[in-house]
Design an enzyme around this catalytic site. Structure first.
Site, PDB file in Angstrom:
ATOM      1  N   TYR A 101      -2.363  58.962  -9.473  1.00  0.00           N
ATOM      2  CA  TYR A 101      -1.981  59.062  -8.063  1.00  0.00           C
ATOM      3  C   TYR A 101      -3.158  58.597  -7.214  1.00  0.00           C
ATOM      4  CZ  TYR A 101      -0.809  61.005  -3.510  1.00  0.00           C
ATOM      5  OH  TYR A 101      -0.543  61.140  -2.171  1.00  0.00           O
ATOM      6  N   GLU A 189       0.050  55.048  -0.018  1.00  0.00           N
ATOM      7  CA  GLU A 189       0.110  55.842  -1.244  1.00  0.00           C
ATOM      8  C   GLU A 189       0.665  55.022  -2.411  1.00  0.00           C
ATOM      9  OE1 GLU A 189       1.910  60.170  -1.638  1.00  0.00           O
ATOM     10  OE2 GLU A 189       3.418  58.676  -2.148  1.00  0.00           O
TER      11      GLU A 189
END
Ligand code: GDP
Ligand code: MN
Length: 377
Positions: A101, A189
Site C-alpha cells: 500500500y 493512492e
C-alpha cells in the site's frame, strides 16, 4: 472531485509510474475486443467511484477475450455501494508475489504532506490501521522542502523492500509525489502496489482525490468529471458557484457565509426543526445568484419552509430581497418564507419585502422559530 481508476492510472503513467496498459469498455463486445488486443489473461474491473470493488465482485480474472466479454457482461450494470457500473477497465493480468500500500495525503493539522505505506497492501488500509497499526509506515514531508531521497529510503526500509528494489521504488514515490503536486491532489493512492514474480513493481490500482478549489486551474482534470458522481442539485450549485450540501430535514436555508450557515442550522435545531440543506451564497451575492439558490432549495420536494438569513456586509440586503421576490414570482411556489436581513441596506430590504407581504423577523432566533412552525404546518 474523484476520478476513476483508469484515469488515475493514466495520470500515474504520464508521471513515469509502471501501470498496466489496458483500456476501458462500455459493453461486453468492447471488453472482448480490448482483451483480444492485449492477448493472454486479463482482469476486468468495475469503474465506479468507490473502493472495495474486489470484495463486491467487481474485479474478475478472465482467461481470454470470450471470457473477458462474459465477465464484463456480469460486471456492467452491477450496483456497487449505490454506484451503477457503466464501464469496465480491461487490463493484462499479472502474477502477484506481494501487495503493498502506498499513498500521499494532505494533513491539515500537520500542514504537511504525509506518505503512508504498508506491506499489508490490497486490503482496506483503515482496517490495517485499526488492527495492526505497527504495519503502517508514516513519513511526513514538509511541502516547502519537498520529497527528498531520505524520505524515499525511510519508506522503502519501512516496507521491508529488498535493497535491489529501492531504486525502482524511489522512482515510483517521486513520480507519485510529482503527480500529487502537479494535479493539486489531496490524495493519491496505490492499493495494491504489487511486487511481480521477477521482483519488479507495478501500480495495479489507482485513486486520486482532487482539490475542488484548485480545479479552475486544472481544465484537463475538470474534463474528467463523471456527471453520474453528483446529484442534479450539486451540479446546479457548482455551476452557479454556490456551496450546497443536501441534508434530510424540511427547512430550506439560504444564508451568506459558511459560519452563519452553520449557526443557522444550529438555531433551527434548537427550535426543534431540521435543516434541509446547507447553502452558502457567498459574499456580495447578486439577485440572479439568489434566484438560482432559491430554485435549488425549492427543487427539493421535502422543503416545507425556507429560512433566509442574510448578514449584509458586502452583500447588500436590498439585492437579496429583490432576488427572493424575483424567484418567488417566477417559481410560483406555495412554500412559506421567513426572512431575516440585517446589515447593509437592511432597512431598504425590509421595505421591499414588506411591500410584497413577505414574512420577516428581527432576530435569527425569531426567524428560526417561525420557519420551524411554518414547516410543521
Ligand atoms: P478495489 O477492491 O476496489 O481496491 O480494487 P483493486 O484494483 O485493488 O483490485 C482488488 C484486488 O484484485 C487486488 O488487491 C488484487 O488482489 C486483485 N487483482 C487486481 N488485478 C489483478 C491482476 O492482474 N492479477 C491478479 N492475480 N489479481 C489482481
Ligand atoms: Mn484497491
Amino acid at each position: 472531485m474523484n476520478i476513476h481508476e483508469y484515469q488515475a492510472k493514466r495520470l500515474f503513467g504520464q508521471h513515469g509510474l509502471p501501470v498496466p496498459v489496458g483500456d476501458v469498455a462500455t459493453s461486453p463486445a468492447e471488453a472482448e475486443a480490448v482483451a483480444a488486443r492485449l492477448g493472454g489473461r486479463v482482469v476486468v474491473k468495475a469503474q465506479v467511484l468507490t473502493g472495495g470493488r474486489g470484495k463486491a465482485g467487481g474485479v474478475k480474472l478472465a482467461a481470454g477475450p470470450a471470457e473477458a466479454g462474459q465477465r464484463a457482461a456480469e460486471i456492467l450494470g452491477m450496483d456497487i455501494k449505490g454506484h451503477t457500473v457503466r464501464q469496465v477497465l480491461v487490463d493484462p493480468a499479472v502474477s502477484i508475489a506481494k501487495e503493498l500500500y502506498l499513498s500521499i495525503i494532505q494533513d491539515r493539522a500537520l500542514r504537511a504532506s504525509v506518505i503512508i505505506a504498508s506491506a499489508e497492501g490490497g486490503m482496506d488500509i483503515e482496517e490495517v490501521a485499526a488492527t495492526q497499526p505497527e504495519a503502517i509506515v508514516k513519513v511526513v514531508v514538509d511541502p516547502l522542502l519537498g520529497l527528498q531521497a531520505f524520505h524515499c529510503n525511510q519508506v522503502a526500509f519501512g516496507l521491508g523492500l529488498d535493497p535491489a528494489q529501492h531504486k525502482a521504488f524511489g522512482a515510483i514515490l517521486r513520480g507519485l509525489y510529482a503527480c500529487y503536486q502537479s494535479l493539486d491532489a489531496t490524495l493519491v493512492e496505490i492499493n495494491p502496489l504489487v511486487v511481480l514474480a521477477d521482483g519488479s513493481l507495478m501500480a495495479l490500482d489507482g485513486k486520486v482525490n482532487l482539490d475542488d478549489s484548485a480545479l479552475y486551474r486544472q481544465p484537463a482534470l475538470e474534463a474528467m468529471r463523471d456527471p453520474s458522481d453528483e446529484t442534479d442539485a450539486e451540479r446546479l450549485a457548482r455551476e452557479a458557484g454556490l456551496s450546497y450540501v443536501d441534508l434530510d430535514g424540511s427547512i430550506g436555508c439560504l444564508v451568506n457565509g459558511a459560519g452563519l450557515a452553520m449557526a443557522t442550522m444550529d438555531v433551527i435545531k434548537l427550535c426543534g426543526g431540521e435543516p434541509a440543506n446547507f447553502l452558502d451564497i457567498g459574499g456580495g451575492a447578486q439577485a440572479d445568484k439568489v434566484e438560482k439558490a432559491m430554485r435549488l432549495i425549492l427543487a427539493d420536494g421535502r422543503v416545507k419552509s425556507v429560512l433566509v438569513n442574510i448578514f449584509g456586509g458586502i452583500t447588500r440586503g436590498d439585492e437579496v430581497a429583490k432576488g427572493i421576490l424575483a424567484a418567488i414570482s417566477k417559481l410560483d411556489t406555495q412554500v412559506p418564507f421567513v426572512v431575516r436581513i440585517v446589515g447593509t441596506n437592511a432597512a431598504e430590504a425590509r421595505e421591499i419585502l414588506k411591500n410584497a407581504s413577505m414574512r420577516t423577523a428581527p432576530t435569527l432566533y425569531e426567524a428560526a422559530r417561525l420557519a420551524v412552525a411554518a414547516a410543521a404546518g
